[in-house]
Design an enzyme around this catalytic site. Structure first.
Site, PDB file in Angstrom:
ATOM      1  N   GLY A 126       0.815  -1.173   0.106  1.00 22.03           N
ATOM      2  CA  GLY A 126      -0.165   0.183   0.152  1.00 22.03           C
ATOM      3  C   GLY A 126       0.866   1.257  -0.016  1.00 22.03           C
ATOM      4  N   GLY A 127       2.241   1.108  -0.478  1.00 20.30           N
ATOM      5  CA  GLY A 127       3.006   2.292  -0.471  1.00 20.30           C
ATOM      6  C   GLY A 127       3.428   2.761   1.145  1.00 20.30           C
ATOM      7  CB  SER A 212       3.565  -3.396  -3.202  1.00 18.71           C
ATOM      8  OG  SER A 212       2.855  -2.185  -3.965  1.00 18.71           O
TER       9      SER A 212
END
Length: 525
Positions: A126-127, A212
């Site tokens: 989710g960054g 991610s």
């Protein structure tokens, strides 16, 4: 061995008041046992006031119940999913949202101090703005703990404007505000170093891994002096971007723009500490947009200006610098990506015609179009459909190679690379190897993610091969095991990459020409 779930267990749940009790540095906690896994959720590892570094939790009397996940960090920027993607990913937005979100979750087969099992610490995606440890069912730690005989830990920490707003220009009180979300993660690792032996874990054998934004967090901690010695191996999954910490002059422009958006002067910064979260977050989003609009095109990151860690005393080295490479040189690294990444999000691959594909290739590669197609055919000879001409990720894969080269240059620990190419059969094969598709395989959670994987036999077989590679790497720093071909460490000369698919195969420089063309095309933009 990975198997499809059994329908019955003799004692599927033990959740009484005394059986699963463990002493921590703040007090005793109670969990439960499911399928022989000791499970604790929502364990507090810190407490924090807004913009301030976290402190250790206040000790408690008696036994604290840790049966359910703790709160997730507030966010206003979570991406919207289409109906089909909502079905495939099955996201969980969290039953409770609170700024006091510094909790971790833990799964262990054995809470005896002498067990000394490898510890795997999951950092969610989710960054640095979105997501949580419970966002997807794929992140449940029970199967990996059980099948890998590891202690699996996941955690929540502060995100977005709460974790990465740089107010350091407004007084020493806010000296650390730019990175408190990352400092939270260090505090969680400190808590584990102090307590994990009581849960059967070895504090001298800790692996941090993430996908991610979680992979980016791994890269962040590899560059944080305060985290040195708290982990010993690292895994980065589709997380080599962003590969640049925000410069101080940019982060301070964002805070200035935020104050302007709220019509506050420099002497009114304290008002941010008690302002409703939504008001603060919305001003932060507008501030990012305003600062990005003032930047030169070559200054703007590929995905736009986002909440990210900032270079300061906590992160004194820029990613990729000689000092940074030397700092984390002793940490073995496993790094890779998935074949299609964000392409299935950006377009419906079922609707791509031959004419569409040829037009897109011409737009992107011009006179290099034919060379691109030849390189693609060499890299992926099985590609036949029109959509397969344009569905290969060309953002993360080159960064994986770049990061692996940097790691190799440091020279003191091995680096292993992989590429996940398995294609999901659901939704008319439109998901492919989409961003996050590897998660059910890493966590051995095919049964929990049938909407994403289809739940077929081949998925279970591949999940065992991948999850055991992760476990072996966590245990020894080497992902090799008897269900995979020999997997040598990567070097710039051998270009060794493990291809994860129904047939796993080790290849060497299979897509080198393709990556070179993609990099040249990007540099011309």
């Amino acid at each position: 061995m990975s198997t499809q779930p059994k329908s019955q267990h003799k004692t599927p749940i033990i959740a009484d008041s005394s059986t699963v009790v463990v002493q921590t540095s703040s007090g005793k906690i109670r969990g439960y046992i499911h399928r022989d896994i000791h499970t604790f959720k929502g364990i507090p590892y810190g407490e924090a006031r807004r913009f301030m570094p976290a402190e250790k939790p206040v000790a408690w009397e008696g036994i604290r119940s840790c049966l359910c996940y703790g709160p997730t960090c507030p966010t206003t920027q979570a991406p919207e999913f289409s109906d089909e993607l909502e079905f495939a990913f099955q996201p969980n937005r969290g039953y409770r949202v609170d700024e006091q979100c510094l909790t971790l979750n833990l799964w262990s087969t054995n809470t005896a101090v002498h067990a000394k099992m490898p510890v795997m610490v999951w950092l969610h995606g989710g960054g640095f703005a979105n997501g949580s440890a419970i966002e997807f069912p794929s992140q449940d730690g029970e199967n990996l703990a059980q099948n890998g005989e590891v202690v699996l830990v996941s955690l929540n920490h502060r995100l977005n404007v709460l974790g990465f707003l740089d107010l350091s220009a407004y007084g020493t009180k806010y000296k650390h505000s730019a990175n408190v979300g990352a400092v939270d993660m260090v505090m969680a690792l400190e808590w584990l170093h102090e307590n994990i032996a009581n849960f059967g874990g070895d504090p001298g054998n800790v692996t941090i891994f993430g996908q991610s934004g979680g992979g980016s967090k791994v890269m962040c901690l590899m560059n944080a002096p305060s985290a040195k010695g708290l982990f010993h191996k690292a895994i980065v999954q589709s997380g080599t971007y962003p590969n640049h910490f925000t410069d101080k002059h940019i982060s301070q422009k964002v805070s200035t723009a935020l104050l302007e958006e709220l019509k506050l002067g420099p002497g009114q910064v304290q008002a941010l500490e008690t302002m409703p979260y939504e008001q603060l977050a919305n001003a932060g989003t507008k501030a990012l947009e305003k600062v990005q609009a003032s930047m030169q095109p070559d200054e703007v990151p590929a995905l736009g200006l986002e909440w990210n860690p900032v270079m300061d005393d906590f992160l004194p080295y820029q990613i990729g610098s000689p000092a940074a490479n030397a700092f984390s040189a002793v940490i073995p690294l496993l790094v890779g990506s998935v074949k299609n990444e964000f392409v299935p999000f950006e377009m419906d691959l079922r609707k791509v015609t031959e004419e569409d594909a040829q037009f897109m290739l011409q737009e992107k590669y011009g006179d290099q179009k034919a060379a691109y197609k030849n390189a693609l055919q060499k890299a992926y000879p099985e590609a036949k459909k029109a959509s397969e001409l344009i569905d290969v990720d060309l953002l993360y894969r080159p960064l994986v190679i770049h990061f692996a080269n940097q790691k190799y240059t440091a020279g003191d620990a091995p680096v292993y690379t992989y590429l996940f190419t398995w294609q999901s059969p659901v939704m008319d094969n439109s998901l492919g190897a989409v961003h996050c598709m590897d998660l059910p395989f890493v966590f051995d959670n095919i049964a929990l993610c049938e909407q994403m994987t289809g739940g077929g036999k081949e998925a279970y077989i591949l999940a065992e091969r991948i999850s055991q590679a992760w476990v072996h790497f966590a245990r020894t720093g080497n992902p090799n095991h008897n269900l995979l071909p020999n997997w040598p460490a990567y070097t710039p000369e051998n270009g060794a990459v493990m291809i994860f698919d129904n047939v796993c195969i080790l290849k060497n420089h299979h897509d080198k020409a393709l990556m070179q063309i993609a990099i040249r095309a990007k540099s011309r933009k």
